[in-house]
Design an enzyme around this catalytic site. Structure first.
Site, PDB file in Angstrom:
ATOM      1  CD  GLU A   1      41.121 -34.943  16.066  1.00 47.69           C
ATOM      2  OE1 GLU A   1      40.642 -33.826  15.757  1.00 47.69           O
ATOM      3  OE2 GLU A   1      41.651 -35.724  15.271  1.00 47.69           O
TER       4      GLU A   1
ATOM      5  CB  CYS B   1      42.729 -32.829  13.091  1.00 46.07           C
ATOM      6  SG  CYS B   1      41.948 -34.274  12.413  1.00 46.07           S
TER       7      CYS B   1
END
Lengths: 517, 517
Positions: free
Chosen positions: A259, A293
């Site tokens: 990720e 994120c």
């Protein structure tokens, strides 16, 4: 022949945390894991992999629940260590302990319930022509040893006992975690909790271990090790891509669930501006120092007076945000250079650009036009931290075309009046095509831990845009399909036995049922 | 300014089939797809991708059922063309038409039923502290344009309208197929059937197209094209690895589902020898000229008199198999060199080694010892065609150790008395670890089309050992996860609407149900 020299231990290399405010090392020195130690840990994990793969969902569930309890029992120490090591607030870190424990319990529940293995059974037919139909049964089985990389920005929920670890353990895979070097004491405390849980649950040493490094060596060694079968990673794009490359160059390639990078575009229609709370948006931009994120780094706001007022209100809200520490010297330097690049860009104006003081960083806001943005690819790059770039647009069509030029994202958000949605189908399609989660009239930060959540998205948001690293489906990443043909019941795993002793929801001749075959 | 030269078309390159027996080209010349044509086809597919992704499961089901019907209507012509182009028998090819149609109907049924999208809904909770819980709903959505490579050995079931195409179309992805150059006329007929079905079902041109090439260029261009989002491939290891490499080197990497290489080991215990029909095993080795992905190329047989008798009986059965054509000059050459390498190997004895006559190839059988096999890695390589290598073993432990040295396989088979299974747990674990399908007391050839089947396995059997290219789960390969947060019902896809208008089996707050939310 022994000599005096032989008894002198080689000077072992160590790692210490760095105070995010002062840049000074502090706290205990952690010995870096040596190549020999790393090899022993991976081999121990590989050795217990078959035994751990054969544990029941109840056993894995008990282990994960116990790990949650052990972490909660150490919460005060963990939060204290993490505050010093990360500069994140106590409220945030207390919340993250809870999130981490909840996550372990979510995966415990999924392992205990057991239907995630997707058992499918097709009945045989000995009379079928031209050839008899065999008895075929299949399920998901664990991949084997998983290497997990702790993330700097979530010292708990995406680190030692975070989502990758919890989902891999729930799926039946031993885990070797590489501690993020920015929070070694936090990592050690959490690892102690998990190891206590494993011991108390009678699981073999090797099912979970922690390694330290101050660079890339141990992480690359893990990724290249033949006994490692998958990697979970949350971090930078360059780090993720390096691991993906190493994994692909192996004799037997393995999946890397990385990720990596996302600017999380947010589009506002004119009608939505009046109903959007600038303070909430500022909080989403700057919460946890913007080091999330899903932080909204790119805001598309209409041109005109209403948009001007909105940007002005947002700028004031941003100005009112308390300055905060950023996680590491590297992140601090990247934030300084990234915001300086905005400030120095000929087509970008500064809405709020207050510089850091005493090691504390201010949230910032910049602004540009759609036309400038379209011709300046550098403005699409993520600047990690509490900063957003506002892009002012006129008509929807050129905005849609611009969105179609964006890279893959974890999230994409639209603020609009619900009545406008049918007229925005092209714009919504552009967002949908390049995001893992679409948010309407909300903010992308705050990733739920649940069954329906998706935390993943088209490359480069994640290396494998088909998967999610948060939520129930995260287990699926660490499994593969295995079929048994014409095996007698007693030689089958319980999930595939005719009587359905585990009471799973299975697919039998194409029909979902909990009935026995 | 126009000149006479401008009106002269460039000499177009063409492709003709090659008679597998004579090696002579025959039949019509097919123009190779030019770069400009290929670009237009891919862009047409990409253009219709959103529209096709939005079709209902019923629409896709009708399309696939119609394609099956159209193929069956052309069965006589298709089988006649395929016999000439592949040298495969009429019985085999008639069966393959049926398999192809069944496969299209299986995926039609899955698309129509619709629950494969794995819809999950987590209810919101506005009162939750510290932050309200959003409404989260997620499902699998199609990846976009899929490139499919026709396989030489299944001119129907793994080619133009084979499993990759059927599963991608069912998942909602437009497909561009590269015809295998060995069967252009067969490919054209099947493509015509699929295109007729698309037209009759009112689907846009672009949802399915076929391209020709005589080499690697168009296939690589497809794999590298930014609009292509996944690749399905069945073929050689070198071909599959080249596509995987190309896909990984893209700016945005894409998944390549490559089914490549497998020797499909079969282990016999002494007790099993008496109950094994050597003629059936010989048929599994030599059926379709041994040109099956799951052909048993490696047989582990106990040392001693019973094993000797078994190998002798198998050799006689192999000798009784009629010689047959092999698919292509390349496969013929590889079979000649692979069998010659066995025959010339110092540690290998020839049980049956009759050479080809008049372009027809005999099934062959070779034999070696476990000790020789352990030290000769070249003996583990696949020789594609009707040949197997028997490895004679003594004790189970060294056999298990040898199996642990094998690469990943599509299948692994054990012939044993069921009462022996508990004592063979280590050996079974070694097989299980490196295969996608475990077969007991049967033969690995004959891959069922159904819900439970797994046709995939650890690398290099497939490039992505988590997936299957046959059976219901093959759809999942061409999808990714997408979540909607706080969208009103009318803006959601039907699969996620609260009333569950499609009647899907969904996961609501973690519970599987067909009820409305």
């Amino acid at each position: 022949m022994s000599t005096a020299l032989d008894t002198t231990p080689a000077p072992s290399r160590t790692l210490r945390a760095v105070n995010p405010l002062s840049g000074e090392p502090f706290g205990p020195a952690f010995a870096l894991t040596t190549p020999a130690e790393l090899e022993a840990l991976v081999l121990a994990a590989a050795k217990v992999a078959p035994e751990y793969a054969d544990t029941s969902g109840e056993q894995r569930g008990a282990f994960l629940r116990r790990a949650a309890t052990e972490i909660e029992a150490l919460a005060t120490e963990i939060v204290a260590a993490a505050m010093l090591e990360t500069g994140l607030s106590e409220v945030r870190l207390r919340g993250e302990v809870g999130r981490t424990a909840n996550q372990l319990r979510l995966f415990a529940g999924i392992a205990e319930e057991g239907s995630w293995v997707d058992a499918r059974l097709d009945r045989p037919d000995a009379a079928r022509k031209p050839a008899p139909k065999p008895d075929l049964r299949s399920l998901l089985v664990p991949l084997g040893v998983v290497a997990v990389f702790g993330a700097s920005n979530f010292p708990l929920a995406f680190s030692v006992a975070g989502g990758d670890t919890a989902s891999a353990l729930a799926a039946g895979c031993p885990v070797v975690v590489k501690a993020h070097p920015a929070h070694p004491s936090t990592s050690a405390l959490v690892a102690e909790a998990v190891q206590t849980a494993a011991r108390e649950c009678g699981l073999p040493v090797g099912v979970f271990s922690l390694v330290y490094d101050d660079g890339f060596e141990n992480g690359l060694t893990l990724t290249k090790h033949p006994a490692v079968r998958a990697v979970g990673f949350t971090g930078s794009r360059s780090g993720g891509l390096a691991l993906i490359k190493a994994a692909q160059e192996r004799a037997v390639p393995i999946p890397v669930y990385a990720e990596m990078s996302s600017v999380n575009p947010v589009v506002f229609t004119e009608a939505a501006l009046a109903r959007t709370d600038a303070a909430q948006l500022a909080a989403s931009i700057s919460g946890s120092g913007g080091q999330l994120c899903t932080q909204p780094g790119l805001l598309f706001v209409p041109e005109g007076a209403a948009g001007d007022r909105f940007v002005s209100a947002l700028g004031q809200a941003i100005a009112g945000v308390a300055a905060c520490a950023l996680l590491t010297p590297g992140i601090q330097a990247a934030y300084r250079s990234g915001t300086a690049a905005y400030a120095g860009h000929g087509d970008v104006t500064t809405v709020q650009g207050q510089e850091a003081e005493n090691g504390l960083y201010h949230a910032q806001l910049y602004q540009t036009t759609l036309e400038a943005f379209q011709t300046a690819p550098e403005l699409t790059h993520e600047v990690f931290g509490p900063v957003s770039l506002v892009v002012r647009y006129g008509a929807v069509d050129p905005l849609t075309a611009t969105l179609e030029g964006l890279e893959g994202q974890l999230t994409a958000t639209l603020h609009a009046d619900p009545a406008e949605l049918p007229g925005l189908s092209g714009l919504i399609a552009a967002l949908r095509e390049r995001a893992g989660r679409l948010v309407l009239n909300g903010f992308p930060t705050g990733v739920e831990v649940g069954h329906a959540v998706v935390h993943g998205g088209p490359f480069p948001a994640t290396g494998d845009g088909r998967s999610t690293s948060v939520g129930a489906r995260a287990l699926l990443r660490f499994s593969r399909l295995l079929a048994y043909q014409d095996f007698p019941d007693e030689a089958l795993p319980p999930a595939l036995q005719s009587g359905n002793p585990l009471g799973l929801l299975r697919v039998q001749d194409g029909e979902a049922t909990r009935d026995p075959l």
